[in-house]
Design a protein around this motif. Structure first.
Motif, PDB file in Angstrom:
ATOM      1  N   LYS A   1      -0.389   4.293   0.669  1.00 50.10           N
ATOM      2  CA  LYS A   1      -1.327   5.632   1.344  1.00 50.10           C
ATOM      3  C   LYS A   1      -0.849   6.014   2.384  1.00 50.10           C
ATOM      4  O   LYS A   1      -1.165   7.092   2.582  1.00 50.10           O
ATOM      5  N   PHE A   2      -0.277   4.917   3.219  1.00 52.41           N
ATOM      6  CA  PHE A   2       0.337   5.523   4.466  1.00 52.41           C
ATOM      7  C   PHE A   2      -0.825   6.401   5.238  1.00 52.41           C
ATOM      8  O   PHE A   2      -0.538   7.052   5.713  1.00 52.41           O
ATOM      9  N   CYS A   3      -1.621   5.314   5.628  1.00 49.60           N
ATOM     10  CA  CYS A   3      -2.463   6.379   6.391  1.00 49.60           C
ATOM     11  C   CYS A   3      -1.793   6.747   8.417  1.00 49.60           C
ATOM     12  O   CYS A   3      -1.280   5.319   8.166  1.00 49.60           O
TER      13      CYS A   3
ATOM     14  N   ARG B   1      -6.297   9.812   5.586  1.00 47.74           N
ATOM     15  CA  ARG B   1      -7.851   8.994   4.457  1.00 47.74           C
ATOM     16  C   ARG B   1      -7.327   9.870   2.935  1.00 47.74           C
ATOM     17  O   ARG B   1      -7.779   9.327   2.742  1.00 47.74           O
TER      18      ARG B   1
ATOM     19  N   GLN C   1      -4.556  -4.843  -0.025  1.00 50.63           N
ATOM     20  CA  GLN C   1      -4.736  -4.007   1.079  1.00 50.63           C
ATOM     21  C   GLN C   1      -5.652  -2.924   0.756  1.00 50.63           C
ATOM     22  O   GLN C   1      -6.205  -2.516   1.497  1.00 50.63           O
TER      23      GLN C   1
ATOM     24  N   HIS D   1     -10.660   1.091  -1.218  1.00 54.80           N
ATOM     25  CA  HIS D   1     -10.190   2.539  -0.383  1.00 54.80           C
ATOM     26  C   HIS D   1     -11.497   3.453  -0.758  1.00 54.80           C
ATOM     27  O   HIS D   1     -11.625   3.507  -1.911  1.00 54.80           O
TER      28      HIS D   1
ATOM     29  N   PHE E   1      -1.821   5.593  10.761  1.00 55.98           N
ATOM     30  CA  PHE E   1      -1.989   4.559  12.175  1.00 55.98           C
ATOM     31  C   PHE E   1      -1.716   3.269  11.958  1.00 55.98           C
ATOM     32  O   PHE E   1      -1.480   2.912  12.777  1.00 55.98           O
ATOM     33  N   CYS E   2      -0.819   3.722  10.728  1.00 54.69           N
ATOM     34  CA  CYS E   2      -1.318   2.120   9.743  1.00 54.69           C
ATOM     35  C   CYS E   2       0.179   1.194   9.587  1.00 54.69           C
ATOM     36  O   CYS E   2       0.977   2.206   9.340  1.00 54.69           O
TER      37      CYS E   2
ATOM     38  N   CYS F   1       0.806  -1.477   0.097  1.00 52.58           N
ATOM     39  CA  CYS F   1      -0.095  -0.465   0.133  1.00 52.58           C
ATOM     40  C   CYS F   1       1.203   1.840  -0.515  1.00 52.58           C
ATOM     41  O   CYS F   1       1.999   1.085   0.631  1.00 52.58           O
TER      42      CYS F   1
ATOM     43  N   VAL G   1       0.680  -1.248   8.007  1.00 53.82           N
ATOM     44  CA  VAL G   1       0.633  -1.633   5.901  1.00 53.82           C
ATOM     45  C   VAL G   1       1.614  -1.395   5.416  1.00 53.82           C
ATOM     46  O   VAL G   1       2.418  -2.207   4.663  1.00 53.82           O
ATOM     47  N   PRO G   2       1.931  -0.529   5.100  1.00 51.40           N
ATOM     48  CA  PRO G   2       3.105  -0.069   3.781  1.00 51.40           C
ATOM     49  C   PRO G   2       4.143  -0.113   4.321  1.00 51.40           C
ATOM     50  O   PRO G   2       5.104  -0.002   3.738  1.00 51.40           O
TER      51      PRO G   2
HETATM   52 FE1  SF4 Z   1      -3.354   1.572   3.239  1.00 45.27          FE
HETATM   53 FE2  SF4 Z   1      -5.325   0.527   4.462  1.00 45.27          FE
HETATM   54 FE3  SF4 Z   1      -3.166   0.850   6.104  1.00 45.27          FE
HETATM   55 FE4  SF4 Z   1      -4.602   3.187   4.828  1.00 45.27          FE
HETATM   56  S1  SF4 Z   1      -5.775   1.690   6.266  1.00 45.27           S
HETATM   57  S2  SF4 Z   1      -2.009   2.888   5.141  1.00 45.27           S
HETATM   58  S3  SF4 Z   1      -4.961   2.278   2.134  1.00 45.27           S
HETATM   59  S4  SF4 Z   1      -3.193  -0.776   4.071  1.00 45.27           S
END
Ligand code: SF4
Ligand code: SAM
Length: 427
Positions: free
Chosen positions: A147-149, A267, A189, A228, A151-152, A145, A154-155
């Motif tokens: 997007k770099f939210c 977001r 994701q 998303h 809180f997250c 991902c 995943v990236p």
């Molecule tokens: Fe990416 Fe979803 Fe995490 Fe946002 S919440 S950084 S869109 S994986």
């Protein structure tokens, strides 16, 4: 995605003689495939490793232990330091290397740690045939991902957004269909960000991919997750409206109803944008049911911000949902933000939000009483003579019927509904 990854690890290990067993006690090799998304999930890994160590020391000193997935990616060598029972650590983009890692462990040749990001190499190296059980399967089409939210993780743990080539996905879907799979969930994701070159040389998005997978004989149901709001475009909404094999159920997380919090979360959309999107999707496919993800207690969230989330849920209406207390993740921007919300406030907001979401889920299920739904029969139910399957909305559905129907899609008239399941009769 961890379910998909675990299945693929089994595929990678099958040619060298490994087969899944029911419990760790029976295993020569234990792989913990881990999740780093919230602190609780990550912490579980260490308590589980403690149990595995006791078993290994007492009963099976030759047993090997691997930690895979996003905790492995995030913590790397730290895991081996904290838990010396671990022989191998491998991130989510390196599990195709398991056979060589196992060989290295048996040769005792140094530290066995693989946390590179090479998603393309991984998918190119995975076995072409999957070994699936059941009639519904996940298929990863996109990973990572950009997007770099705030809180997250995943990236950082899954890496940059990468889409798999169309022909690779179609080949995998055909292989699943040949093994009796009737329903495929395309996963990523940020699955709406899917983009790749189609067979005609033009750029394909998720919509074109769905239409193409829908042409495969034997595949009767298609789903996709996770979407998303920023990447859900008109082309995809058109496919949602037109493709009959696509199930009328969409998971579209908003996280918060407050624009201030959405901005702080990075977001990149407002509540209004989300609301307009939902209106367009409902216009295209009126019977669609929605599901969402919500986070309460993000840093700076006031009672008024939280009320905006409650208002959003009331206005939109969800058939199912996933809701969480904000969990501080090391290395993400949210972790160092001021005005962290106290635990008791988060807990109180989560309870209030879930009361509303669960009520909506139950109301949605009750609205199905008297309707006939198509159900993909997954297996036997708990009671004798009963079958169990999934409705188009993914709701577990019980009804009486012969075992010969397992694997088929049948019509069931709904007679009873609870919050989590439906009961009906075969029509
Ligand atoms: Fe990416 Fe979803 Fe995490 Fe946002 S919440 S950084 S869109 S994986
Ligand atoms: N990509 C998807 C999206 O943007 O909605 C979701 C991916 S994430 C694996 C699944 C959900 O976990 C998120 O939608 C979010 O609600 C939740 N989540 C992620 N990080 C979190 C955190 N630090 N604390 C609490 N919940 C979190």
């Amino acid at each position: 995605m961890n379910v998909y990854d675990s299945e693929r690890m089994a595929d990678v290990l099958a040619p060298i003689g490994y087969a899944p067993v029911e419990t760790p006690d029976q295993a020569d090799l234990v792989i913990l495939n881990t999740c780093h998304i919230r602190e609780k999930a990550a912490e579980k890994v260490y308590s589980e490793l403690g149990r595995i160590r006791q078993h290994k020391e007492a009963n099976k000193p030759e047993m090997k232990v691997a930690v895979a997935g996003c905790v492995a990616q995030a913590e790397g060598a730290e895991i081996m330091r904290r838990a010396p029972v671990v022989d191998m650590v491998l991130g989510p983009q390196t599990y195709h290397k398991l056979p060589e890692m196992i060989a290295k462990v048996h040769r005792k040749s140094g530290e066995v740690l693989e946390t590179e990001f090479d998603t393309i190499e991984k998918f190119d190296s995975l076995p072409k045939t999957r070994n699936v059980k059941g009639f519904s399967a996940f298929l990863t089409v996109q990973e990572g991902c950009d997007k770099f939210c705030t809180f997250c993780v995943v990236p950082y743990t899954r890496g940059a957004e990468v889409s798999r080539p169309v022909d690779q996905i179609v080949m995998e879907a055909r292989d699943l269909a040949a093994q009796g799979v009737r329903e495929i969930t395309l996963i990523g994701q940020n699955v709406d960000a899917y983009h790749a070159e189609g067979p005609d040389g033009s750029e394909w998005g998720l919509g074109e991919l769905i239409r193409h997978v829908a042409l495969i004989g034997g595949i009767d149901r298609i789903r996709f997750t996770t979407s998303h709001p920023r990447d859900m475009d008109d082309a995809l909404i058109k496919v949602i409206g037109e493709e009959p094999k696509l199930m009328p159920y969409l998971h579209l997380p908003i996280q918060s109803g407050s624009n201030k919090i959405l901005r702080a979360m990075n977001r990149d959309h407002t509540y209004d944008h989300y609301k307009q999107l939902i209106a367009k999707i409902r216009a295209a496919r009126p019977e669609i049911a929605l599901s969402g993800d919500f986070i309460v207690g993000f840093p700076g969230e006031t009672e008024a911000d939280f009320e905006q989330t409650m208002k959003c849920v009331e206005e939109i209406g969800y058939a199912s949902s996933f809701s969480f207390k904000y969990s501080i993740r090391p290395g993400t921007p949210g972790a160092s933000m001021h005005r962290q919300v106290p635990e008791d406030v988060k807990q109180d907001r989560l309870v209030r939000l879930q009361a509303l979401l669960y009520k909506q889920q139950e109301d949605h299920n009750k609205s199905l009483i008297g309707k006939t739904l198509s159900v993909l029969v997954e297996g036997k139910g708990r009671k004798g003579g009963q079958l169990f399957g999934r409705s188009p909305y993914l709701t577990g559905t019980h009804f009486d019927g012969p075992e010969a129907l397992i694997g088929q899609i049948v019509d069931v008239r709904i007679e009873e509904a609870g919050r989590n399941s439906l009961v009906g009769v075969l029509v």
